[in-house]
Design a protein around this motif. Structure first.
Motif, PDB file in Angstrom:
ATOM      1  N   ALA A   1      20.208  36.725  44.338  1.00 27.67           N
ATOM      2  CA  ALA A   1      21.533  36.921  44.934  1.00 27.67           C
ATOM      3  C   ALA A   1      22.169  38.195  44.387  1.00 27.67           C
ATOM      4  O   ALA A   1      21.912  38.606  43.258  1.00 27.67           O
ATOM      5  N   THR A   2      23.013  38.834  45.195  1.00 27.49           N
ATOM      6  CA  THR A   2      23.719  40.036  44.771  1.00 27.49           C
ATOM      7  C   THR A   2      24.856  39.626  43.849  1.00 27.49           C
ATOM      8  O   THR A   2      25.580  38.671  44.111  1.00 27.49           O
ATOM      9  N   GLY A   3      25.046  40.382  42.766  1.00 27.49           N
ATOM     10  CA  GLY A   3      26.095  40.066  41.808  1.00 27.49           C
ATOM     11  C   GLY A   3      27.474  40.435  42.330  1.00 27.49           C
ATOM     12  O   GLY A   3      27.626  41.245  43.237  1.00 27.49           O
ATOM     13  N   SER A   4      28.500  39.808  41.746  1.00 22.02           N
ATOM     14  CA  SER A   4      29.876  40.096  42.173  1.00 22.02           C
ATOM     15  C   SER A   4      30.362  41.395  41.538  1.00 22.02           C
ATOM     16  O   SER A   4      29.807  41.879  40.553  1.00 22.02           O
ATOM     17  N   GLU A   5      31.443  41.949  42.073  1.00 20.40           N
ATOM     18  CA  GLU A   5      31.984  43.218  41.583  1.00 20.40           C
ATOM     19  C   GLU A   5      32.646  42.987  40.237  1.00 20.40           C
ATOM     20  O   GLU A   5      33.301  41.971  40.020  1.00 20.40           O
ATOM     21  N   GLY A   6      32.479  43.952  39.343  1.00 19.26           N
ATOM     22  CA  GLY A   6      33.054  43.823  38.019  1.00 19.26           C
ATOM     23  C   GLY A   6      34.554  44.052  38.004  1.00 19.26           C
ATOM     24  O   GLY A   6      35.148  44.531  38.961  1.00 19.26           O
TER      25      GLY A   6
END
Length: 88
Positions: free
Chosen positions: A57-62
Motif C-alpha cells: 500500500a502507498t504510505g500517507s503524506e507526512g
C-alpha cells in the motif's frame, strides 16, 4: 631353627599384609557407544519458483515541518578536537 622361625614368620606375615593392602582398585569404565553419521545421501530435486508478491500500500503524506528561523548572516563551524593518541 626356632630362632629362624621366630624371625621368618612375622616377616612373612608383614609381607603378605602389606601386599594385600597395596592392591590397586581396578575401575572398568562403562562402554559408551557414539553414533557416527554415515555418508551424505543424494541431492534432492530443485524446488519450484514461488509466486510473485503483491505491491504494498502507498504510505500517507507526512506532517509538514515548522518554518525555520531567519539567519543572522554569520555561519559558525565547530571543528571537533582531534582524537587522543592511543597508548600501546
Amino acid at each position: 631353627m626356632k630362632r629362624f622361625a621366630s624371625i621368618f614368620a612375622p616377616a612373612l606375615l608383614a609381607v603378605l599384609a602389606l601386599t594385600a593392602c597395596d592392591r590397586p582398585t581396578v575401575v572398568v569404565p562403562p562402554v559408551v557407544t557414539v553414533p557416527v553419521p554415515g555418508p551424505a545421501g543424494p541431492t534432492g530435486a530443485t524446488g519450484s519458483t514461488g509466486a510473485q508478491g503483491s505491491t504494498g500500500a502507498t504510505g500517507s503524506e507526512g506532517v509538514a515541518g515548522e518554518v525555520g528561523k531567519p539567519g543572522t548572516g554569520t555561519t559558525v563551524i565547530v571543528v571537533p578536537p582531534a582524537p587522543a593518541a592511543s597508548a600501546k
